[in-house]
Design a protein around this motif. Sequence first.
Motif, PDB file in Angstrom:
ATOM      1  N   THR A  66       0.840  -1.204   0.000  1.00 33.71           N
ATOM      2  CA  THR A  66       0.000   0.000   0.000  1.00 33.71           C
ATOM      3  C   THR A  66       0.870   1.247   0.000  1.00 33.71           C
ATOM      4  O   THR A  66       1.804   1.360   0.803  1.00 33.71           O
ATOM      5  CB  THR A  66      -0.920   0.020   1.231  1.00 33.71           C
ATOM      6  N   SER A 102      -3.616   0.489  -3.379  1.00 34.73           N
ATOM      7  CA  SER A 102      -3.039  -0.830  -3.174  1.00 34.73           C
ATOM      8  C   SER A 102      -2.438  -1.304  -4.498  1.00 34.73           C
ATOM      9  O   SER A 102      -3.104  -1.284  -5.529  1.00 34.73           O
ATOM     10  CB  SER A 102      -4.103  -1.823  -2.688  1.00 34.73           C
ATOM     11  N   ASP A 119       1.525  -5.585   2.575  1.00 32.00           N
ATOM     12  CA  ASP A 119       0.377  -6.213   3.213  1.00 32.00           C
ATOM     13  C   ASP A 119       0.869  -7.330   4.117  1.00 32.00           C
ATOM     14  O   ASP A 119       1.995  -7.820   3.986  1.00 32.00           O
ATOM     15  CB  ASP A 119      -0.587  -6.770   2.161  1.00 32.00           C
TER      16      ASP A 119
END
Length: 889
Positions: free
Chosen positions: A475, A485, A538
Motif C-alpha cells: 500500500t 493498493s 500487506d
Amino acid sequence: RRGTIEITDSAGEKAAIDLSTALTVEDVLVEINSRTDIAVSALAEGDHLVLTDSAGGSINVRDLGGGHAAEDLGIAKNGSDGTITGDRIIHLFDGTQLSILNDGNGVSIGKLNQDIKITSGGNTFTVGLRGLLTRDTHLDVLNSGNGVRSGTIKITNRAGQSADVVVDDSIATIGDLIDAINAAGIEVSATVGALKGQLVINDNSTPADGTSPGNLKIEGTAGNAAGDLGIVADTDQTTFTGSEIYRISSLGDVIRAINYAVDATDPANPVRNQDIVAGISESGRGLELLSRSGAEFTVEAGEENSRTAQQLGLIGESQSGRFVARDVLAGLNSVLLSSLRGGRGVSLGEVKVQDAAGNQVEVDFSAAPPSSVQELIDLFNAGTEAAGVAVTARLNDASNGIIFEDHSGGSGATRLKDVGSAGRTVADLFNVDFGDVQTTTRNLDTGNTQLQYISEATRLESLNNGRGVATGRFTITASDGSAVSVNITENQTTVTDIIEVINALARSIDVEARINENGDGIEIIDKSGGGTLSITDDAGGRTAKDLNIAGAGKAFDENGETLQRIDGSFEYRVEVDADDTLDEVRAKINALGIDVEAGIVNDGSANTPFHLVVSSQVSGTRGRLLLDTGSTGLSFDTLVQAQDAVVFFGGAGAENPIILSSSTNSLSDVLEGVTINLVGTSDTPVELTITQDVDRIVSDLKTFVSNYNGVMNTIAEQTRFDAETNVRGVLFGDSTVNIILNRLRSSVTAKVPDAPPGFDRLVMVGINVGKGGRLSFDEERFRERYTENPEAVETLFTAEETGVGNRLNDMLDELTISFDGLLARRDDLLEGREELFNDRIEGLQELLARKRVRLERQFRAMETALASLQGAQSALGVVTGLAAGAFSA
C-alpha cells in the motif's frame, strides 16, 4: 576454450599457466601477474590483452596439451620487442543479446512499438522493437533472421474442406501471407496476435450436412513454410494461436528491424526502407547506419519518453550519409562513460590540467571521444605524460571513481578545469556545478561516480543477489492521506513493469515511480503535499521490502518545490560520527538489515588489536562487496575474494571439458531433477551415480494432495448453502465454478492410456478420491508400487499429453491463460456486468438527484405557505385582541 598456456620471457624462463578454471578476464590477468618465475605482466587494454616483458626482449606465448586458451585469448604470438598485443576478443555480433549492452543495463523497449524514428529525404521510417507482427513485417526478419523458407501449406478446415497456400517469392510480408490464407476460399482466416509475434488462425466453417465438425489441420505438404511460420496444427478449436516467430532480443534483430522499417504515414501506400542500412560499427562496439544514396538523415526517439534510441546510441544526425552510434559495449575490464552518473553519462570536452609545480596541458577528450572509463584514463595519462605534467589518473581505491594523483613535488595547487564550451568532463566526474576543482593535498578523487546498474530493462529476478522480488501487495499512502493498493504478480518481470503498475495506480494520488538519479534503484515521488509518504507491505508480504521501497518518505527539493521521496537505492550508506567506536560502527552496519554482517576481531597485538570485519552473507561472486569508506579514515583489505565453485564435466584428459560454475557448493541446474553437492576438490574424475529420491517424491505428493484438498475446501466454502439459515456462499450456483470442479476431478480420476495396465490411474498407486472429492494419500501403498515398477509410476505422472502432471498443467493453462482462458472470459463477463450495474447506479443516482431537487422545491414551497399561514394567524390574533378590547369598552 580452456587449457594450459606457456609463456616464455626474454630470459628464456618458461611458465605453464593453467587457465582451466578461469571464468573471467580478471582471472586470466591474476594467473599471469601472480607468477614470479617469469618477468611478464598482463593487462587489459580496450578490446584486447597486452603482455609485456620487463626486460624488453623477445616474448612467446603458446598453448600446451592441445588446448586453445592462448589462441582464443588472441595472445598465441611472438613479441620481438618485449610486447604482445593481442587480437580483438570482445566485440558485438548478430547474436549479442540486448540485455548485456550498456554494462548489463540492457535496452528498454517503449510501449507503443515506435522506438526509433529515422527521417531520410521525404520519408520517416518508424522502427518498433516490441516484436509485434504487423502486415508490414517482412518474412526475412522472422525466426531471428532465418526468415521463412518456401513451401506449400495445406489447410483443412473443421468442415473437411482443404486448400493449399503456396509460400514463394511473391509472399514477402505477413500481410501477403494473410491475404493468401484469407483468399483460400475455405472460411479460414489469419490475423496477427495482439501481444506477441504470433499468427492467429480462425476457422469459421461448419459442416454442411450437420455432422459434428472435425479438426482444423495445418500442415506442410512441401517445404518448411508451415513450420517456419509456427502454424502447424491439428486442433478441435475454432481459433488457433501459432508459436512465437518474431522476437527482438538480439542486436541482429534490431539491425533487421531498421533495415526493413516502413514509412506508414500513408497506410494505403507504405514505403519500405531501401536506403538506410544498419550494421555493427568498425570498432565492433556499437551500431552504424549508412545511406546507400549518400543522403543525410536524422535518428531520434520514436515516441515520447522512450529511451530505446538513446540507449542504443541512436540519437543525432548523419555526417556524409553515415551515422556512427556511441559504443554500447565497453572494453575489457571497464565500463562505459555513458553508464556513469546513473546513466546520464559524462559530457566530454577539453580539460586543463595543472600540477603542483605549475606545469599545464589541455587534454582534449572531444576530438576522439573515449567510450569507457579506462580509455578516458589512458587518454588523460598519455596527454599529461607527453606534456611533462606530473598528474596521472587511475581508478580510486574503492573502484567506483577516478583519482588524479600529482607526482610533481611542487608546492602549488593541483587543478583540473573544464575549458571551452564543448563539454563538462570535470563537472560531471566530480559532480560539481562548475568545471573547476583543485587541491593542495596532491590527490583529486572524484568519489563515487554512480555507475548505473538498475535500469528500466533490469529483470526482477536479478535483484537481491539473485533472489528476485516476491509477488504480493503493498500500500502506498501519499502525504495527504490518500492511498492505493499495488498488486505485483508474475506478469511483472522487469523494473519497467513495476514502474508502470505503480504509476497506473498511484497517478490518482499524485505519486510517481521512476528510476532514481543514481541508477541504483526505484524511487517513489509524492507531489500531493501534507504529511509523510509511506509504503507498507500487506500482512505476510515482502514485495515492497524486496524492491527496497518499504518505509517512510523524506523531504527533498526538486525544481524549487519541497516533495516527499522514498529512495529504493540498493547502495547502502552508514553515517559514521567522529566519536563512534568500532562497536558502534559494527552495530550501524548490522542494523541495515541486508546480506552483510559486520564483526570485530582481536588479533592479540599490543597496538590497535581490534579490526572491523565486513562479510557478505551471499556466497560466490554474487556476494562481491564494494566498500567506499569516504572521508571516515577507515581502510579495508580484502581477506577472501568472492569466487564461484568450478567443476569440469568430462572424462580424464578431455581436451575441452564443459565448465560448470555455481555461486554455492551445489549444482542444481546441470541435470534435470538432480542436485549435485560439492564436498571437496579432486585431481581425478569423480563418477556420479544418480538414483531417485523416493522420500522427496513422497513429500511432493503429500504437498500436491494437501494443495488439491485446499482448493476443494475453498470451492466448498464459497459454494455452500445452509438450508436452515438460508445463507449462501458467494459462488453458490456459479456455472464457472462447477466447470472448474468437474475438470479438476476428471484430471485426477481419468485413466492414463500411455501408462502400463495396473499403473494407469492414481488410485492404483495410493492416491484415492474420497468424500467431497478430497484426495487421500496411502504412502505405504505408493512406496510398494514404486519399488515394483518405478518407470510405470513415472509414466503415470509424466506421459506426454496424457500423464496426470501434464494433464493438470494443460487444464490449469486453459483455465488461467490471458484473454482466452475460462477465468479470463468469466472476468470479462463480470466486468461487463459491473459496468452495467455501475451504469444503472449512475442512472438511479441521477433520478434520485432530480427527485431530491423536486422534493426540496416542494418543501421550500410548503415552508413558504406555512410562513404565510403563521403570519395570517398572528394578524388574526391582533385583530381578535383589538375586537375584544373594543367590546369591553
